[in-house]
Scaffold this active site. Structure first.
Site, PDB file in Angstrom:
ATOM      1  N   LYS A  13      -3.868  22.518  -2.368  1.00  0.00           N
ATOM      2  CA  LYS A  13      -3.026  22.502  -1.337  1.00  0.00           C
ATOM      3  C   LYS A  13      -1.569  22.064  -2.099  1.00  0.00           C
ATOM      4  O   LYS A  13      -0.503  22.179  -1.330  1.00  0.00           O
ATOM      5  CB  LYS A  13      -3.704  21.299  -0.185  1.00  0.00           C
ATOM      6  CG  LYS A  13      -4.676  21.816   0.584  1.00  0.00           C
ATOM      7  CD  LYS A  13      -4.992  20.776   1.648  1.00  0.00           C
ATOM      8  CE  LYS A  13      -6.011  21.197   2.482  1.00  0.00           C
ATOM      9  NZ  LYS A  13      -7.507  21.094   1.751  1.00  0.00           N
ATOM     10  N   LYS A  42      -2.973  14.297  -4.736  1.00  0.00           N
ATOM     11  CA  LYS A  42      -3.967  15.170  -3.919  1.00  0.00           C
ATOM     12  C   LYS A  42      -5.179  15.078  -4.276  1.00  0.00           C
ATOM     13  O   LYS A  42      -5.403  15.233  -5.478  1.00  0.00           O
ATOM     14  CB  LYS A  42      -3.343  16.804  -3.773  1.00  0.00           C
ATOM     15  CG  LYS A  42      -4.021  17.571  -2.894  1.00  0.00           C
ATOM     16  CD  LYS A  42      -3.621  17.196  -1.371  1.00  0.00           C
ATOM     17  CE  LYS A  42      -4.919  17.586  -0.484  1.00  0.00           C
ATOM     18  NZ  LYS A  42      -5.918  16.548  -0.450  1.00  0.00           N
ATOM     19  N   SER A 102      -9.525  20.915  -2.960  1.00  0.00           N
ATOM     20  CA  SER A 102      -8.180  20.791  -1.968  1.00  0.00           C
ATOM     21  C   SER A 102      -7.085  20.538  -2.867  1.00  0.00           C
ATOM     22  O   SER A 102      -5.811  20.265  -2.379  1.00  0.00           O
ATOM     23  CB  SER A 102      -8.418  19.782  -1.115  1.00  0.00           C
ATOM     24  OG  SER A 102      -9.164  20.125   0.100  1.00  0.00           O
ATOM     25  N   SER A 145      -5.722  16.023   4.414  1.00  0.00           N
ATOM     26  CA  SER A 145      -6.121  17.167   3.787  1.00  0.00           C
ATOM     27  C   SER A 145      -6.604  18.230   4.764  1.00  0.00           C
ATOM     28  O   SER A 145      -7.649  18.961   4.583  1.00  0.00           O
ATOM     29  CB  SER A 145      -7.099  16.823   2.823  1.00  0.00           C
ATOM     30  OG  SER A 145      -7.431  17.885   1.846  1.00  0.00           O
TER      31      SER A 145
END
Length: 451
Positions: free
Chosen positions: A71, A257, A68, A132
């Site tokens: 992202k 993140k 992730s 997320s």
């Protein structure tokens, strides 16, 4: 007797060999402690968020799963699309069959989306940055590019623009394509997943924070309720457990993140600020002392990187403004009213340097070969003309350079103006050169007759 002597010698040699072995192991351990922060990761990097100076790296160029952390690229393209007017914060997104089905998979990080629902870009973005949320990520991608497949093309194009290396984007979320209900971008395989080395991840984060620092206004939120006051309300706890009030909190952290898949392991791109200095750390596939990946392992590794950056480095002035190199204080001037022009550093040369290592750097003057030829420049020359730069060279130990490949801001400029000489001086000079060359040729010829 010879056999007995050999036996005793062997017995006496054993403790000596053992002592030597322990000594060698101690030496190796000491070397490792100097070169490593004892973090258990497949890849890691630490950079200064302002200058991009790389402070530490470990296996930073090996392509690995990024999960992730993907992202961050989706967020960058979203901010860019808002800035360009392609989408707006209040724009409504109508749920598609793709985003509906993915959102209902509670094995994944998600906020459930209604099949017939509509959501603003701001709502979707908050779900992405805090929780997320994967379906929300796809929804943003569809809003910008019409389809996730077209959005992935934008992601790869932007990666090339940034100068990232060894990257592959196959979807907007970082999930394995097998988790996307058979509706993943068709150009890629069922088992494909996004990959990138730690250096490229850090460069992506560097660009995101440089160009859209407002991302931190959302990534620093530890807890928020999605669609509070409605039947769809769901509590979102930030997966960045290092935020204030969460289990692994760390002073000064406000992003950025996390990422976790079976393929990528436990990953994290974190950023923190102390005393006005911000750093970015990337850890990939972090494990504990038993080799098991966990949330704690990735945050422990990040903590060590943060501590190293904040405690071991200081901004150091390596050269003052106006510094002149002893061997090259001036440049010769062609066709000028003056025969030479002084040069010096434009600004103080400052850089983050590990404490105690400021004397390890030497400086070299590098002249611009396009402007300076054979140590000469041609008039007219304005004051402040950049004629070169200072190259910093570390005498011992590694210097990792800068994340974007630039050099430290170390321009060398002219400190005065030199105007072009008038017509008459130039003419007289040309005549003088002509007769001088002619005289040298003729005397050379005459000398040749007698040799």
């Amino acid at each position: 007797m010879e056999k007995v002597t050999q036996r005793w010698l062997a017995i006496l040699m054993v403790p000596m060999i053992l002592l030597m072995s322990f000594g060698m192991q101690g030496s190796v351990a000491a070397e490792e402690s100097e070169s490593s922060l004892d973090i258990r990761v497949n890849g890691a990097i630490l950079i200064d968020a302002d200058s991009g100076k790389v402070l530490y790296e470990e296996n930073a160029d090996k392509p690995l799963g990024i999960a992730s952390m993907t992202k961050m690229m989706t967020e960058y393209l979203m901010f860019e699309a808002i800035e360009d007017g392609t989408i707006t914060w209040d724009q409504e997104y109508k749920v598609t069959e793709y985003t509906y089905k993915v959102s209902q998979d509670r094995r994944l990080s998600n906020v459930p989306l209604r099949r017939d629902g509509s959501y603003t870009i701001r709502e979707l973005y908050e779900a992405v940055a805090i929780y997320s949320a994967n379906a929300a990520t796809i929804a943003i991608a569809e809003s910008i590019a019409g389809s996730e497949e077209e959005f992935v093309n934008l992601m790869n194009k932007k990666a090339e623009e940034f100068g990232l290396t060894d990257y592959k984007f196959v979807n907007s979320t970082g999930l394995n394509n097998s988790d996307l209900q058979g509706m993943h971008p068709s150009a890629f395989g069922e088992k494909d997943e996004n990959v990138m080395p730690a250096r490229s991840v850090a460069k992506l984060a560097y660009h995101l924070l440089k160009e859209f620092p407002e991302v931190l206004d959302t990534t620093k939120i530890a807890k928020k309720t999605f669609r509070e006051g409605t039947d769809d309300a769901i509590d979102m706890v930030n997966w960045n457990f290092m935020l204030p009030g969460l289990v692994y909190e760390y002073e000064g952290i406000d992003g950025l993140k996390t990422g976790t898949t079976e393929f990528a392991g436990h990953c994290f791109t974190g950023t923190a600020v102390r005393d006005g200095r911000r750093v970015i750390a990337v850890v990939m596939n972090a494990v504990d002392d038993k080799g098991v990946g966990s949330y704690e392992a990735r945050f422990d590794a990040t903590r060590k990187l943060f501590d190293y950056g904040f405690k071991e480095f200081s901004e150091t002035e390596l050269l003052k403004a106006g510094h002149q190199f002893k061997k090259q204080k001036t440049l010769a001037v062609i066709k000028g009213k003056e025969k030479k022009v002084a040069i010096a550093t434009k600004k103080p040369i400052k850089m983050l340097v590990r404490n105690g290592e400021d004397q390890d750097y030497t400086t070299e003057l590098v002249l611009d070969e396009k402007l300076v030829k054979n140590g000469q420049v041609q008039a007219p020359i304005k004051k402040g003309t950049v004629v070169g730069h200072v190259k910093l060279v570390k005498k011992e130990g590694p210097d990792y350079g800068f994340i974007d490949g630039k050099i430290v801001d170390a321009e060398v400029v002219t400190t005065e103006e030199v105007k072009k000489a008038g017509w008459l001086p130039l003419t007289m000079g040309a005549i003088g050169n002509f007769f001088s060359n002619a005289w040298n040729s003729s005397t050379g010829f005459v000398k040749g007759l007698f040799n």
